[in-house]
Design an enzyme around this catalytic site. Structure first.
Site, PDB file in Angstrom:
ATOM      1  N   SER A 241       0.719  -1.170  -0.021  1.00  0.00           N
ATOM      2  CA  SER A 241      -0.052   0.004  -0.091  1.00  0.00           C
ATOM      3  C   SER A 241       0.945   1.249   0.022  1.00  0.00           C
ATOM      4  CB  SER A 241      -1.006  -0.043   1.172  1.00  0.00           C
ATOM      5  OG  SER A 241      -0.051   0.453   2.327  1.00  0.00           O
ATOM      6  N   LYS A 242       0.352   2.379  -0.031  1.00  0.00           N
ATOM      7  CA  LYS A 242       0.799   3.516  -0.066  1.00  0.00           C
ATOM      8  C   LYS A 242       1.718   4.061   1.302  1.00  0.00           C
ATOM      9  CE  LYS A 242      -1.976   5.914  -3.474  1.00  0.00           C
ATOM     10  NZ  LYS A 242      -3.474   6.339  -3.454  1.00  0.00           N
ATOM     11  N   ARG A 243       1.428   3.337   2.116  1.00  0.00           N
ATOM     12  CA  ARG A 243       2.263   3.170   3.436  1.00  0.00           C
ATOM     13  C   ARG A 243       3.723   2.872   3.088  1.00  0.00           C
ATOM     14  NH1 ARG A 243      -0.798  -0.235   5.829  1.00  0.00           N
ATOM     15  NH2 ARG A 243       0.943  -1.590   6.296  1.00  0.00           N
TER      16      ARG A 243
END
Length: 472
Positions: A241-243
């Site tokens: 994910s963008k994390r």
RNA sequence: GGCGCCAUAGAACAGCGGUUAGUUCGGGGGGCUCUCAAUCCCCAGACAGGAGUUCAACUCUCCUUGGCGCUACCA
């Protein structure tokens, strides 16, 4: 062999989807197959044309080519309803009028009993008259497929035999109350209509597969061969994910990754390859491709390795290729084109990504240098280092023919007079004239900056140093 | 909760019943080079745990643990 890549247009091309696309391309090249592109936009509320365009252009940039398509599911609804009608008339599917509340209640009860959750099939018991009655009352309904309580299995090319129990599957929705087909139905119809022989997709679809097989069975059709590739995960082993990092291929494009590097990296990620030589084109990987070489476990996305690989590809570029590809990253640099080109070629080997060129050009643009003296604490401790610099500047001031050659001669001569290490001498000059410890080759750098400019900068540097020197 | 998949160094892969458990990226150190990069050399670092099967198990079987996916009128 007929393959398909079927993204849903709900955003730009994701790293995971790109990997699936690349794998499909790989298999297609390896087997001389046909790759079909299909846009899965049955969910009108989430699909956008913008996403479709973004995906199409990113695929093109990556070099993923398809022999047929793109086809859009949204324009094939008549086809799906034909199949759904057939299933209803044969008694294999039925209308369901259950409300959201009923469904939720059902679910909580099941959760409470610790049994698998899903529809209990109550509407399948409705008589034809009851159904007709409800429809005439204009009650909203969905169409569900009856899933027989038998074993559903398939032989996955990567995972081997995977078996599910139909009893635990529950009757799935194949037609929404708004009249659009659901994913599972549309996929089956399209894969059949398009004559797909092999479905290569992400592992997140494994649990959809038995549902789709149930549809194939109900329709009396033969299911294609499946290959579910493990997912790409982030640094903490959870879904990417963008994390973790940039998740859109566009982001990598914007940073100056080369498509060849991306394709190389993703085709070898989770693939059993020769670790001694990992720089390979897709065509070369395809030559020895086998499904058994695809790992069964998820693979972690390693940006450092991708970056390393990207650098490998950048250094393989010819000067012209490099300049053409880097051009778009040079737009904002306030330097004349010729100069940028020169700097670019001088620093080709050290570019990790093409956008690095901005940082490399910075000392050539700004006239305000910020000398972060912490960086040169060690260097300043060297004996006579500042004397060397002063003397170098003095000689430079009276230098008549400023050229690459004369600079080098001047430097060497001065070095001969002082007992300073060449590297220290070079570093102090580099730092004084650019504010950095890293730059393209020293004499090129000095020459490009120009005689006047470097003298000014180095003198400024000297003015700033003494007061700082007391600190150490 | 249910169902499914997976398990070798920090990461990606080798190893297919007997190996000093190997390679690449990353990390640490060093050589070379005007810096960085590249290159060369060196170092650290792994078979998740437990039962079996076997003369012998990282390798086969089972269990446990852990991770992930799915569990939508998303795909």
């Amino acid at each position: 062999m007929r393959l398909r890549f079927a993204p849903s247009p709900t955003g730009s091309l994701h790293v995971g989807s790109a990997r699936t696309a690349i794998m499909n391309q790989l298999v297609s090249v390896a087997n001389n197959g046909t790759l079909i592109l299909r846009i899965e936009d049955t969910d009108v509320s989430r699909s956008t044309e913008e996403s479709t365009n973004a995906i199409l252009s990113t695929l093109k940039w990556l070099g993923v080519s398809y022999g047929e398509g793109p086809f859009f599911q949204s324009s094939r609804e008549k086809l799906y309803s034909k199949y759904i009608k057939k299933l209803i008339s044969e008694g294999k599917a039925y209308c369901c009028f259950c409300t959201q509340e009923e469904l939720e209640e059902m679910r909580t009860k099941q959760l409470h009993k610790h049994i698998s959750t899903g529809y209990d099939g109550r509407c399948s018991k409705l008589s034809q008259e009851e159904v007709a009655e409800k429809i005439s009352q204009n009650l909203p309904y969905v169409v569900r497929l009856k899933i027989p309580p038998e074993k559903l299995m398939f032989n996955d090319l990567i995972k081997g035999i995977v078996e599910f129990d139909g009893k635990l599957l529950h009757d799935i929705i194949i037609l929404r109350s708004n009249g659009s087909p659901t994913y599972n139905l549309a996929v089956v119809v399209d894969d059949h209509e398009m004559n797909i022989s092999h479905v290569i997709r992400g592992e997140d679809h494994v649990s959809n597969t038995p549902k789709q097989i149930a549809i194939y069975n109900a329709l009396g059709l033969e299911a294609p061969i499946f290959a579910h590739i493990p997912l790409i995960i982030g640094a903490d082993r959870s879904k990417l994910s963008k994390r973790h990092c940039d998740t859109a291929i566009e982001d990598y494009q914007k940073k100056g990754f080369l498509p060849e590097a991306l394709v190389n990296y993703f085709s070898l990620l989770g693939y059993s390859h020769d670790a001694n030589n990992e720089i390979m084109t897709l065509e070369n990987i395809a030559k020895t491709f086998s499904f058994s070489s695809i790992s069964k476990s998820p693979s972690m996305f390693d940006l450092k390795k991708l970056t390393w690989m990207n650098n490998q590809y950048i250094r393989m570029l010819s000067d012209k290729e490099l300049y053409d590809k880097a051009k778009s990253f040079c737009k904002d640099i306030p330097l004349e084109e010729k100069k940028i080109k020169k700097i670019l070629l001088l620093s080709k080997d050290q570019l990790k990504v093409l956008s690095d060129i901005k940082e490399i050009c910075a000392p050539f643009c700004s006239y305000k240098i910020d000398w972060d003296q912490k960086k040169v604490v060690k260097l300043l401790k060297k004996e006579r280092i500042l004397d060397f610099l002063k003397e170098f500047i003095e000689k430079l001031e009276i230098l008549q023919d400023f050229s690459l050659n004369s600079l080098e001669i001047l430097f060497d001569t001065q070095l001969g007079l002082d007992s300073i290490k060449k590297r220290d001498a070079a570093q102090i000059i580099r730092f004084a004239s650019t504010g950095k410890l890293i730059s393209p080759p020293l004499f090129d750098t000095l020459y490009l900056l120009g005689q006047q400019e470097i003298i000014i900068r180095m003198n400024q540097f000297l003015q700033e140093v003494p007061c700082q020197e007391k600190m150490y």
